[in-house]
Every structure is written in C-alpha cells, then in structure tokens.
Design a protein around this motif. Sequence first.
Motif, mmCIF file in Angstrom:
data_model
loop_
_atom_site.group_PDB
_atom_site.id
_atom_site.type_symbol
_atom_site.label_atom_id
_atom_site.label_comp_id
_atom_site.label_asym_id
_atom_site.label_seq_id
_atom_site.Cartn_x
_atom_site.Cartn_y
_atom_site.Cartn_z
ATOM 1 N N UNK A 269 0.805 -1.217 0.000
ATOM 2 C CA UNK A 269 0.000 0.000 0.000
ATOM 3 C C UNK A 269 0.835 1.262 0.000
ATOM 4 N N UNK A 270 0.181 2.372 0.300
ATOM 5 C CA UNK A 270 0.839 3.667 0.304
ATOM 6 C C UNK A 270 1.641 3.880 1.586
ATOM 7 N N UNK A 271 2.565 4.829 1.534
ATOM 8 C CA UNK A 271 3.454 5.067 2.674
ATOM 9 C C UNK A 271 2.686 5.605 3.871
ATOM 10 N N UNK A 272 3.014 5.066 5.044
ATOM 11 C CA UNK A 272 2.415 5.524 6.288
ATOM 12 C C UNK A 272 3.399 5.236 7.411
ATOM 13 N N UNK A 273 3.378 6.082 8.427
ATOM 14 C CA UNK A 273 4.424 6.082 9.452
ATOM 15 C C UNK A 273 3.837 5.813 10.825
ATOM 16 N N UNK A 274 4.669 5.259 11.710
ATOM 17 C CA UNK A 274 4.276 4.990 13.089
ATOM 18 C C UNK A 274 4.671 6.187 13.948
ATOM 19 N N UNK A 275 3.774 6.726 14.759
ATOM 20 C CA UNK A 275 4.139 7.867 15.612
ATOM 21 C C UNK A 275 5.340 7.553 16.503
ATOM 22 N N UNK A 276 6.158 8.565 16.714
ATOM 23 C CA UNK A 276 7.410 8.367 17.448
ATOM 24 C C UNK A 276 7.181 7.816 18.846
ATOM 25 N N UNK A 277 6.127 8.246 19.514
ATOM 26 C CA UNK A 277 5.874 7.774 20.868
ATOM 27 C C UNK A 277 5.702 6.275 20.934
ATOM 28 N N UNK A 278 4.958 5.717 19.968
ATOM 29 C CA UNK A 278 4.760 4.267 19.939
ATOM 30 C C UNK A 278 6.066 3.546 19.648
ATOM 31 N N UNK A 279 6.879 4.109 18.761
ATOM 32 C CA UNK A 279 8.175 3.505 18.444
ATOM 33 C C UNK A 279 9.070 3.493 19.678
ATOM 34 N N UNK A 280 9.127 4.614 20.366
ATOM 35 C CA UNK A 280 9.992 4.730 21.551
ATOM 36 C C UNK A 280 9.535 3.766 22.647
ATOM 37 N N UNK A 281 8.228 3.675 22.855
ATOM 38 C CA UNK A 281 7.725 2.737 23.860
ATOM 39 C C UNK A 281 8.112 1.301 23.516
ATOM 40 N N UNK A 282 7.992 0.936 22.224
ATOM 41 C CA UNK A 282 8.329 -0.420 21.823
ATOM 42 C C UNK A 282 9.812 -0.703 22.016
ATOM 43 N N UNK A 283 10.652 0.238 21.611
ATOM 44 C CA UNK A 283 12.092 0.027 21.752
ATOM 45 C C UNK A 283 12.489 -0.033 23.222
ATOM 46 N N UNK A 284 11.896 0.825 24.031
ATOM 47 C CA UNK A 284 12.186 0.783 25.466
ATOM 48 C C UNK A 284 11.844 -0.561 26.067
ATOM 49 N N UNK A 285 10.709 -1.125 25.666
ATOM 50 C CA UNK A 285 10.313 -2.437 26.189
ATOM 51 C C UNK A 285 11.258 -3.531 25.708
ATOM 52 N N UNK A 286 11.703 -3.448 24.460
ATOM 53 C CA UNK A 286 12.642 -4.440 23.943
ATOM 54 C C UNK A 286 13.984 -4.371 24.666
ATOM 55 N N UNK A 287 14.456 -3.168 24.943
ATOM 56 C CA UNK A 287 15.711 -3.005 25.692
ATOM 57 C C UNK A 287 15.549 -3.568 27.100
ATOM 58 N N UNK A 288 14.410 -3.289 27.727
ATOM 59 C CA UNK A 288 14.150 -3.837 29.060
ATOM 60 C C UNK A 288 14.123 -5.368 29.042
ATOM 61 N N UNK A 289 13.704 -5.946 27.881
ATOM 62 C CA UNK A 289 13.635 -7.403 27.765
ATOM 63 C C UNK A 289 14.985 -8.039 27.457
ATOM 64 N N UNK A 290 16.027 -7.213 27.278
ATOM 65 C CA UNK A 290 17.367 -7.757 27.090
ATOM 66 C C UNK A 290 18.005 -7.515 25.749
#
Length: 423
Positions: A162-183
């Motif tokens: 489909x067409x280009x669409x982006x994930x809001x930065x807040x959701x990205x940061x929350x996901x990365x923070x959780x992944x870092x917390x998971x190791x």
Amino acid sequence: MPIPPAASRADPDIISLGCRLNIAESETIRAFVAGRNMVVVNSCAVTNTAVRETRDRIRRARRDRPGAEIVVTGCAAQIDPSGFAAMPEVDRVIGNVDKLTPAAWASAEPVIVADIMAVRDTAPHLAEAFTPAFSGHARAFVEVQNGCDHRCTFCAIPFGRGNSRSVPAGAVIDRIGALVDAGHREVVLTGVDLTSYGPDLPGAPTLGMLVERILRHVPALERLRLSSLDGIEIDGRLFDLLTGEKRIMPHVHLSLQAGDDMILKRMKRRHSRQQSVALVERLKRARGDIAIGADLIAGFPTEDDAMAANTLALIGDCDIVHAHIFPYSERDGTPAARMPQVAMPVRKARAAALRAAAAERRRAWLASLVGSTQQILVERPGDRGHAANFADVRFPADRLDVGSIAAIKITATDGKNLTGTAA
C-alpha cells in the motif's frame, strides 16, 4: 537479561521470507497464534523467485506438519490471494493489513484480505499490550514505516504494502524501550521505504528526527541499526547521525538498483549515478569505518553491455561490501514488464559478474579487518555474530551468551566471514 530461547517444536512455526519488516511482523503474529497447531508462511513477492520459494515452503510445511493449519500471509498473499487459497496445502489466507490484527487470527474465514490501497494507518499491533520476544533473535526489529508512495517501474511491492504511512514516534519509543528492558542490546528500524518516514504524521517529522528522539528517550539502547535507505532522501540531519553518532552502527545499506543513468531513469529512480557515488564518498570521509551495502538489479529491460558495465563499476566506485544482487524479474502489472526484455541467460550472467565483483571487494575488506578487535553482537548458538559494520564473525573456540556484546580479536578470514577469539 538473557535473550529468550528459540521456540520449541510444540509452538507454531512462523516462516518469514523476504525483508526485515516481515521478520518484525512475524513476531507479532507469533504472539497472536501462541499455543496453536499452525504453520504461518509470511510470504515475499519482490521477485518471481520469492513467490516460487513461498509456494515451495508451503508444500514443505504440509509434508513436515500434516496435521497443522497452514496459513499464508505477507506480500505474495496480498497480491494473489486466490492463487494461494487454491493451493490444496493452504487452509487460510490473510492479507498484509489483517495479519497485524488479533481478529483475523481468531476468525475462521478462509480468505481475509483487505484493500491495501485504502489503508491509512500502520502498525496497529503497537497498540497491543505485549512486546514480541523475537524468539531468540539477538537483535530486535521495529517497524516504523510501511508502504511506498513511489512507483519504480520494476516493483510490485506497493500492491502488497500500500501507500506510505508512518508509526508515531511515541509508539516507536515505547516499543524500543520495552525491547531493551527485555534484554535486547541492538534494535533495527525497518520499513518498506524507511527514509520516507514522517510526512503523514503531525508536524511532518523526518527519519532523522525520529532517530534523535529514540537515542534521547532510550538511553539504555546500545546499538541502533537502520535497514535499507534511499540515498536521495538522506538529509543533513540523518547524515550527521549516521556519521557522528556512535550508537548508530557504521553500516549503511543503500537502495541503488543500478549504476547507469538511463537505466535509473527507466526504473523511475530519483537519483543519478553520480549522486550515489558522491554520497558514499561523503559518508566515508566523515566516518571511515562505515561499510556500504546495496541492492542491485542485473539485466533490467533495455540494458545493453555498456549500461551493465556502468553498474558493474559501481561496486568499486561505491565500495560495496554487502551486496544484494538479483537478476531482473518481471512482475505482472508493472511498467518494466512491458519493456523490451533482456534474455534470461544474459541477466543471469550479468548477475554472476556483479556477484563476483562484490565478492572480491568483500574479500579485500574482510582482509583489512584481520588484526582488529570488533564488538560483536553474539547470535545463536553463541559462537558467531555480527560486528558493528555487519561483518559476519565466527569464534568457534568460545561459546558466549546469545545477545551479549563481546570484544573479538580478528585472527583470520576465509573471504566470506571473519574468525576470531574473545579478546
């Protein structure tokens, strides 16, 4: 915290084909189907070969797990749902949008494929309460963008994404923070057209602005890697981050596709050969240890010997040491499929010449790293991993914790990989 172990045989099998975005999305699917007797084939449609491989993996999955439910999703399924639904091995087909929603996996409908071109949102799974464990992967992949607004004449992927669409930065940061917390100590940002991130979001942020926010708000993240970039969209902010921020890995993979200006125009690419060469020269002047990767297509329609020679010379002119090379593949519905075609044996021969040149360039680069000490992200089973520059390193005398970062003294190369010992 150690990386979680790989899935056991009792768990669903998730087969990811193609890009890193599929890998990221497969981990979301894994969470949706946990505990079910199922094989999910997350397909790729970038070439006819990728589609054939998808069909082969479906047939193999039915042989290996005759009692499992076989579900096909991904780009090939999105583009040709009826073709895959007609395969006797297939129980269900789920499209690229629907595969990220729990409702599709709870449904019994045999085909669930939405109109991808009507989609305006992306990554609905980021609103879920879980964080994928990436099934033993040392690095985690985070989707920040999907789809593509460009229409390269050879590419069918917009019909699958489909067409280009982006994930809001807040959701990205929350996901990365959780992944870092998971190791996880290394995260890879993924997307179909990663450098087009942001114009559909409030304030029209850029990829560089997103990266700045990630680094600022997730200080515990040690290594950030970017997947394929369109060089023409690397602005000053992103360039400065790639060359000056040590937490960003010195590995830039460029979507070059060709090294001849006429072929680039017929591909409907937005850069020239000289722009690609100049960008690499600037990158390497600013950060000498950057390793360059690139996608290149051999035998595009109308390509003659001189045009092919220009692409071959690009291997050296851009110092490409991580090359992804494909013979051109006709995709139905694309403009390039209607252009005068290069004979398949010629395509294959030109692809072989590109691979040989890239292999020679890689051998010289790897030889230059012998004697150095590289920081390696340790991958399964604990005796191999990748350096910051994405060189593949083996250390068979040592068995280290998967997901850890180890200093490895490089002692030798076989021309494809490096070998070393823990420093």
